[in-house]
Design a protein around this motif. Structure first.
Motif, PDB file in Angstrom:
ATOM      1  N   ASP A 141       0.769  -1.394  -0.112  1.00 23.81           N
ATOM      2  CA  ASP A 141       0.010   0.166   0.012  1.00 23.81           C
ATOM      3  C   ASP A 141       0.819   1.383   0.063  1.00 23.81           C
ATOM      4  O   ASP A 141       0.561   2.211   0.709  1.00 23.81           O
ATOM      5  N   TRP A 143       2.538   4.556  -1.958  1.00 24.13           N
ATOM      6  CA  TRP A 143       2.366   5.312  -3.438  1.00 24.13           C
ATOM      7  C   TRP A 143       3.480   6.108  -3.520  1.00 24.13           C
ATOM      8  O   TRP A 143       4.009   6.666  -2.696  1.00 24.13           O
ATOM      9  N   LEU A 196      -4.397   5.623  -3.328  1.00 24.78           N
ATOM     10  CA  LEU A 196      -4.075   4.284  -3.781  1.00 24.78           C
ATOM     11  C   LEU A 196      -5.173   4.048  -4.611  1.00 24.78           C
ATOM     12  O   LEU A 196      -5.205   2.984  -5.418  1.00 24.78           O
TER      13      LEU A 196
END
Length: 201
Positions: A141, A143, A196
């Motif tokens: 997760d 970015w 995300l």
């Protein structure tokens, strides 16, 4: 928002792309087919996944693996020159890999978790300077914004956010926002869920 995926990594990547860039399961079949045929980011990810598949086959069958490895290298050379994107088959990238813009992306043999988003002109690999031959380990997760450079034997925690243009050569805590050159933590407990988009489990 999480989407449950039971199929292989490429299916998870594709489903996440449909959910993020199209209308997910509601997308008409014709539009999905057009996306699969024309989307350069998906082609770059598919080439990487094929390279990983070829390596697995080669560990079981030298001849079949060699044929697939040669096919991957030809495809990868085409992807590199046409789309300016190179993802090493030695990289270990989790499910739900979302390549938003493929141009200028170079990923070496790093370890990258699931549901990672990468934008254009990102470099992930060895630092080389100072004899550091290590490779980054990036959590789930995460970015990563345009123009980021992530090098060396560093760890980026789950849920971290790497701002555009950041240059990282040290560890990043989970859920931190990092920015600058050199990269530094500018916020703790940063929520990047909206950036995300839909995730795979």
């Amino acid at each position: 928002m999480s989407t449950t995926i039971a199929a292989g990594p490429l299916a998870a990547d594709t489903t996440r792309m449909f959910a993020s860039l199209l209308d997910g399961a509601r997308t008409p079949l014709g539009r999905k087919l057009a996306f699969v045929i024309s989307n350069s980011e998906l082609h770059s990810v598919a080439c990487y996944r094929f390279g990983r598949f070829a390596a697995r086959v080669r560990s079981r069958s030298a001849f079949a693996g060699l044929v697939l490895t040669v096919a991957h290298r030809v495809w990868n050379r085409w992807i590199t020159h046409l789309h300016h994107c190179e993802i090493s088959p030695y990289a270990e990238i989790g499910r739900g890999f979302l390549l938003m813009h493929r141009t200028g992306v170079i990923i070496g043999g790093a370890t990258i978790g699931k549901n990672v988003v990468i934008h254009q002109n990102v470099t992930i690999g060895q630092r080389v300077a100072g004899g550091d031959q290590g490779l980054p380990v990036i959590g789930d997760d995460v970015w990563i914004g345009p123009g980021a450079v992530i090098t060396g034997a560093i760890r980026i925690g789950d849920g971290a956010t790497v701002s555009a243009g950041a240059v990282l050569s040290r560890d990043v805590p989970a859920h931190a926002l990092v920015a600058g050159v050199p990269g530094r933590v500018v916020a703790q407990d940063y929520d990047n869920r909206a950036m995300l988009g839909p995730l795979v489990s």
